[in-house]
Design an enzyme around this catalytic site. Structure first.
Site, PDB file in Angstrom:
ATOM      1  N   SER A   1       2.378  11.522 -10.355  1.00 14.59           N
ATOM      2  CA  SER A   1       2.644  12.437  -9.247  1.00 14.59           C
ATOM      3  C   SER A   1       3.655  13.471  -9.731  1.00 14.59           C
ATOM      4  O   SER A   1       4.386  13.222 -10.700  1.00 14.59           O
ATOM      5  CB  SER A   1       3.250  11.653  -8.075  1.00 14.59           C
ATOM      6  OG  SER A   1       3.818  12.525  -7.123  1.00 14.59           O
TER       7      SER A   1
ATOM      8  N   TYR B   1       8.735   5.179  -3.933  1.00 17.11           N
ATOM      9  CA  TYR B   1       7.566   5.887  -4.480  1.00 17.11           C
ATOM     10  C   TYR B   1       7.965   6.694  -5.721  1.00 17.11           C
ATOM     11  O   TYR B   1       7.297   6.617  -6.768  1.00 17.11           O
ATOM     12  CB  TYR B   1       6.993   6.801  -3.404  1.00 17.11           C
ATOM     13  CG  TYR B   1       5.729   7.540  -3.791  1.00 17.11           C
ATOM     14  CD1 TYR B   1       4.484   6.921  -3.706  1.00 17.11           C
ATOM     15  CD2 TYR B   1       5.774   8.869  -4.231  1.00 17.11           C
ATOM     16  CE1 TYR B   1       3.319   7.608  -4.053  1.00 17.11           C
ATOM     17  CE2 TYR B   1       4.620   9.554  -4.573  1.00 17.11           C
ATOM     18  CZ  TYR B   1       3.394   8.921  -4.480  1.00 17.11           C
ATOM     19  OH  TYR B   1       2.246   9.607  -4.822  1.00 17.11           O
TER      20      TYR B   1
HETATM   21  P1  NAD Z   1      -5.471   7.337  -0.779  1.00 17.90           P
HETATM   22  O1  NAD Z   1      -4.627   6.602   0.171  1.00 17.90           O
HETATM   23  O2  NAD Z   1      -6.731   7.970  -0.297  1.00 17.90           O
HETATM   24  O3  NAD Z   1      -5.842   6.447  -2.038  1.00 17.90           O
HETATM   25  C1  NAD Z   1      -5.113   5.342  -2.482  1.00 17.90           C
HETATM   26  C2  NAD Z   1      -6.101   4.240  -2.748  1.00 17.90           C
HETATM   27  O4  NAD Z   1      -5.428   3.112  -3.305  1.00 17.90           O
HETATM   28  C3  NAD Z   1      -6.790   3.763  -1.456  1.00 17.90           C
HETATM   29  O5  NAD Z   1      -8.195   3.824  -1.647  1.00 17.90           O
HETATM   30  C4  NAD Z   1      -6.328   2.330  -1.298  1.00 17.90           C
HETATM   31  O6  NAD Z   1      -7.300   1.482  -0.737  1.00 17.90           O
HETATM   32  C5  NAD Z   1      -6.022   1.958  -2.739  1.00 17.90           C
HETATM   33  N1  NAD Z   1      -5.109   0.824  -2.860  1.00 17.90           N
HETATM   34  C6  NAD Z   1      -3.961   0.602  -2.183  1.00 17.90           C
HETATM   35  N2  NAD Z   1      -3.438  -0.579  -2.549  1.00 17.90           N
HETATM   36  C7  NAD Z   1      -4.262  -1.116  -3.481  1.00 17.90           C
HETATM   37  C8  NAD Z   1      -4.255  -2.310  -4.238  1.00 17.90           C
HETATM   38  N3  NAD Z   1      -3.284  -3.211  -4.079  1.00 17.90           N
HETATM   39  N4  NAD Z   1      -5.274  -2.536  -5.103  1.00 17.90           N
HETATM   40  C9  NAD Z   1      -6.282  -1.629  -5.243  1.00 17.90           C
HETATM   41  N5  NAD Z   1      -6.328  -0.461  -4.560  1.00 17.90           N
HETATM   42  C10 NAD Z   1      -5.329  -0.225  -3.686  1.00 17.90           C
HETATM   43  O7  NAD Z   1      -4.519   8.452  -1.406  1.00 17.90           O
HETATM   44  P2  NAD Z   1      -4.724   9.369  -2.706  1.00 17.90           P
HETATM   45  O8  NAD Z   1      -3.990  10.610  -2.430  1.00 17.90           O
HETATM   46  O9  NAD Z   1      -6.137   9.451  -3.079  1.00 17.90           O
HETATM   47  O10 NAD Z   1      -3.888   8.559  -3.793  1.00 17.90           O
HETATM   48  C11 NAD Z   1      -4.415   8.198  -5.058  1.00 17.90           C
HETATM   49  C12 NAD Z   1      -3.310   8.235  -6.090  1.00 17.90           C
HETATM   50  O11 NAD Z   1      -2.864   9.579  -6.256  1.00 17.90           O
HETATM   51  C13 NAD Z   1      -2.074   7.420  -5.721  1.00 17.90           C
HETATM   52  O12 NAD Z   1      -1.576   6.762  -6.877  1.00 17.90           O
HETATM   53  C14 NAD Z   1      -1.096   8.478  -5.254  1.00 17.90           C
HETATM   54  O13 NAD Z   1       0.243   8.090  -5.413  1.00 17.90           O
HETATM   55  C15 NAD Z   1      -1.471   9.616  -6.164  1.00 17.90           C
HETATM   56  N6  NAD Z   1      -1.023  10.913  -5.700  1.00 17.90           N
HETATM   57  C16 NAD Z   1      -1.568  11.509  -4.589  1.00 17.90           C
HETATM   58  C17 NAD Z   1      -1.123  12.763  -4.196  1.00 17.90           C
HETATM   59  C18 NAD Z   1      -1.701  13.494  -3.017  1.00 17.90           C
HETATM   60  O14 NAD Z   1      -1.206  14.558  -2.688  1.00 17.90           O
HETATM   61  N7  NAD Z   1      -2.736  13.003  -2.357  1.00 17.90           N
HETATM   62  C19 NAD Z   1      -0.112  13.395  -4.902  1.00 17.90           C
HETATM   63  C20 NAD Z   1       0.428  12.765  -6.006  1.00 17.90           C
HETATM   64  C21 NAD Z   1      -0.040  11.532  -6.394  1.00 17.90           C
END
Ligand code: NAD
Length: 269
Positions: A154, A167
């Site tokens: 991130s 986080y």
């Molecule tokens: P999201 O909530 O759609 O996706 C997260 C996924 O992780 C979900 O599908 C959830 O079911 C899964 N998950 C949670 N706990 C789990 C576990 N114990 N085992 C397996 N899967 C698990 O959100 P996203 O934005 O798609 O996030 C994906 C990644 O991207 C994350 O690591 C998040 O920190 C990172 N991220 C997202 C953003 C953003 O702006 N959306 C920015 C920076 C980083």
């Protein structure tokens, strides 16, 4: 379209929604067979929908339930995938969550859950993937590398985030986990890199884009003046997993519309 990942098996953790689902679709379009990991029974239907979409466009894959923070479940997922497909070539360490709280009110439970999914989960999956990459070695018809890992970090691996100390700590931890294993396994031709998304429109940050006011406020942090989409991350993941990036390991690639450019200083500070 050239199938740069043809014949390769990719596990994408947390792929039933958001960035993981987007990356799974992009890898599939590039020829990879995808394992759409999801954590619990309640996420199975969403994972099946992602798989159905992939199959509708001619792709191949399976869904697989596994909580990435549980060692036994992660070991079983890798063993089962290797039994079914013969190997694993690409790991997208994407699963993550937030449990936000003012620091003095943050419970140990909130701290532990975020660290165990976001950081320990990446350790467990990377360890099992690397064991398989070392066992199999390079298959020149598929890739110049013995295996590729992409860690979903991130912008908060470098931007401090008050109210989200757990986080930000997990993402800062991912940076040096990624670099340490990249260093350790580069001589074995295993490449490990991170993608650092800025604001991508997914369920995890709906509060930041769900109303016009929230989106307007978010855009003040994004010089490029748009929120990112999962495909923005998917395209970079394909490139990082392909031989087009064969000389790249140990790097964090920021995909953030300029969020890390200190936008507050754009009007002379
Ligand atoms: P999201 O909530 O759609 O996706 C997260 C996924 O992780 C979900 O599908 C959830 O079911 C899964 N998950 C949670 N706990 C789990 C576990 N114990 N085992 C397996 N899967 C698990 O959100 P996203 O934005 O798609 O996030 C994906 C990644 O991207 C994350 O690591 C998040 O920190 C990172 N991220 C997202 C953003 C953003 O702006 N959306 C920015 C920076 C980083």
């Amino acid at each position: 379209m050239e199938k740069k990942l043809a014949g390769q098996i990719a596990i994408i953790t947390g792929a039933s929604s958001g960035i993981g689902a987007g990356v799974a679709k992009s890898l599939s379009i590039s020829g990879a067979t995808v394992v759409i990991n999801h954590p619990v029974e309640a996420t199975k239907a969403a994972a099946e929908m992602v798989l159905a979409e992939i199959k509708n466009t001619g792709g191949e894959g399976i869904t697989y339930q596994c909580d990435v923070s549980k060692e036994d479940e992660v070991m079983k997922m890798f063993a089962d995938v290797i039994t079914q497909f013969g190997t694993v070539d690409i790991l997208i360490n994407n699963a993550g969550l937030q449990r936000d709280s003012p620091f003095t009110e943050m419970t140990l439970e909130q701290w532990d859950l975020v660290i165990s999914v976001n950081l320990t989960g990446q350790f467990l999956c990377a360890r099992e993937a690397i064991k398989e990459f070392l066992r199999r070695g390079i298959v020149p018809e598929k890739s110049k590398a013995a295996g590729k890992i992409i860690c979903m970090s991130s912008v908060h691996e470098v931007i401090p985030w008050s109210g989200h100390a757990n986080y930000a700590a997990s993402k800062g931890g991912i940076m040096l986990l990624m670099k340490s294993i990249a260093q350790e396994f580069a001589p074995k031709k295993i490449r490990v890199n991170s993608i650092c998304p800025g604001a991508i429109q997914t369920p995890i940050n709906k509060a930041a884009w769900g109303t016009p006011e929230a989106l307007q406020s978010l855009l003040t942090l994004i010089p490029y003046q748009r929120i990112g989409q999962p495909e923005d991350i998917g395209k970079a993941a394909v490139w990082l997993a392909s031989d087009d990036s064969d000389y790249i390991t140990g790097t964090s690639i920021f995909i953030d519309g300029g969020m890390t450019l200190y936008p507050g200083f754009s009007t002379n500070g």
